[in-house]
Scaffold this motif. Structure first.
Motif, PDB file in Angstrom:
ATOM      1  N   THR A  19     -39.856  71.391 -41.338  1.00 48.14           N
ATOM      2  CA  THR A  19     -39.070  70.418 -40.992  1.00 48.14           C
ATOM      3  C   THR A  19     -39.802  69.110 -40.559  1.00 48.14           C
ATOM      4  O   THR A  19     -39.274  68.017 -40.820  1.00 48.14           O
ATOM      5  N   GLU A  20     -41.005  69.269 -39.793  1.00 53.17           N
ATOM      6  CA  GLU A  20     -41.669  68.016 -39.377  1.00 53.17           C
ATOM      7  C   GLU A  20     -42.304  67.378 -40.552  1.00 53.17           C
ATOM      8  O   GLU A  20     -42.349  66.093 -40.437  1.00 53.17           O
ATOM      9  N   ARG A  21     -43.091  67.968 -41.632  1.00 50.97           N
ATOM     10  CA  ARG A  21     -43.314  67.447 -42.573  1.00 50.97           C
ATOM     11  C   ARG A  21     -42.185  66.778 -43.294  1.00 50.97           C
ATOM     12  O   ARG A  21     -42.578  65.661 -43.800  1.00 50.97           O
ATOM     13  N   GLN A  26     -39.790  61.600 -44.852  1.00 51.56           N
ATOM     14  CA  GLN A  26     -38.546  60.603 -44.874  1.00 51.56           C
ATOM     15  C   GLN A  26     -38.867  59.376 -44.252  1.00 51.56           C
ATOM     16  O   GLN A  26     -38.361  58.295 -44.459  1.00 51.56           O
ATOM     17  N   LYS A  27     -39.495  59.500 -43.017  1.00 52.27           N
ATOM     18  CA  LYS A  27     -39.982  58.372 -42.380  1.00 52.27           C
ATOM     19  C   LYS A  27     -40.960  57.435 -43.298  1.00 52.27           C
ATOM     20  O   LYS A  27     -40.834  56.057 -43.365  1.00 52.27           O
ATOM     21  N   LEU A  32     -41.622  52.696 -46.650  1.00 55.75           N
ATOM     22  CA  LEU A  32     -41.784  52.295 -48.101  1.00 55.75           C
ATOM     23  C   LEU A  32     -40.736  51.315 -48.592  1.00 55.75           C
ATOM     24  O   LEU A  32     -40.974  50.264 -49.240  1.00 55.75           O
ATOM     25  N   ARG A  33     -39.382  51.988 -48.588  1.00 54.32           N
ATOM     26  CA  ARG A  33     -38.389  51.032 -48.882  1.00 54.32           C
ATOM     27  C   ARG A  33     -38.098  49.869 -48.040  1.00 54.32           C
ATOM     28  O   ARG A  33     -37.734  48.945 -48.830  1.00 54.32           O
ATOM     29  N   ASP A  34     -38.371  49.867 -46.784  1.00 51.14           N
ATOM     30  CA  ASP A  34     -38.389  48.664 -45.961  1.00 51.14           C
ATOM     31  C   ASP A  34     -39.354  47.819 -46.500  1.00 51.14           C
ATOM     32  O   ASP A  34     -39.061  46.293 -46.692  1.00 51.14           O
ATOM     33  N   GLU A  35     -40.354  48.365 -46.816  1.00 55.51           N
ATOM     34  CA  GLU A  35     -41.651  47.158 -47.248  1.00 55.51           C
ATOM     35  C   GLU A  35     -41.373  46.563 -48.431  1.00 55.51           C
ATOM     36  O   GLU A  35     -41.451  45.426 -48.882  1.00 55.51           O
TER      37      GLU A  35
END
Length: 143
Positions: A19-21, A26-27, A32-35
Motif C-alpha cells: 500500500t505504501e509503494r 500515485q504521488k 508528473l501530471r502536474d509538472e
C-alpha cells in the motif's frame, strides 16, 4: 496458533508495504501530471508571446512599407512626368568626368515644376540633379 499469528503479522506487513509503494507511485504520477501540465502551460504562454511579438514586428514592417509607399508613388509620378515632358536633352557644351556631354539645365527646371506632394522631397530631388549636373540653380520660393 503462534505460527498463524506470525503469518498474519507477515501478511499485514506485506500489505502495508504494498500500500505504501502504491501511495508513493500515485504521488509520483500526480507530481508528473502536474509538472507536465505546468510545462504545457508555459509552452502555450511562450507560443502566445512569440505570436504577439511576430504580429508586432509584422505591423512595424507594414508601417515601414506604408511609409515608403508615398515616396515611391512620388517617384513614379515624377517618372511619368519626366517621360511625358517634352524636353530634348540638349547639351550645354560642357563635358562630365566620363568625357560625355552633360544634359542641359532644362532637366532641373522641369523638375521644379513637378507636382510632388512634399516640398522637401522636391528640393531633395533638385539637389540630386544639381549634384549630378554640377551646376547651381536657386530654388524659387513659394509665397
Amino acid at each position: 496458533m503462534e505460527t498463524l499469528w506470525k503469518k498474519f503479522k507477515k501478511h499485514i506487513k506485506c500489505r502495508a508495504d504494498h500500500t505504501e509503494r502504491q501511495n508513493k507511485q500515485q504521488k509520483l504520477h500526480q507530481f508528473l501530471r502536474d509538472e507536465e501540465e505546468a510545462i504545457i502551460t508555459a509552452l502555450r504562454e511562450e507560443e502566445e508571446q512569440k505570436k504577439r511579438m511576430m504580429k508586432e514586428k509584422l505591423e512595424e514592417k507594414d508601417r515601414h512599407i506604408s511609409a515608403l509607399s508615398d515616396p515611391i508613388k512620388d517617384m513614379e509620378e515624377m517618372m511619368k512626368d519626366i517621360e511625358t515632358f517634352p524636353v530634348s536633352m540638349e547639351r550645354d557644351g560642357e563635358e562630365d568626368e566620363s568625357g560625355g556631354a552633360r544634359p542641359s539645365q532644362s532637366l532641373v527646371i522641369m523638375s521644379l515644376t513637378l507636382p510632388l506632394r512634399d516640398e522637401k522631397k522636391k528640393q531633395d530631388f533638385v539637389q540630386y540633379l544639381l549634384e549630378y549636373l554640377h551646376t547651381q540653380v536657386t530654388m524659387p520660393q513659394n509665397n
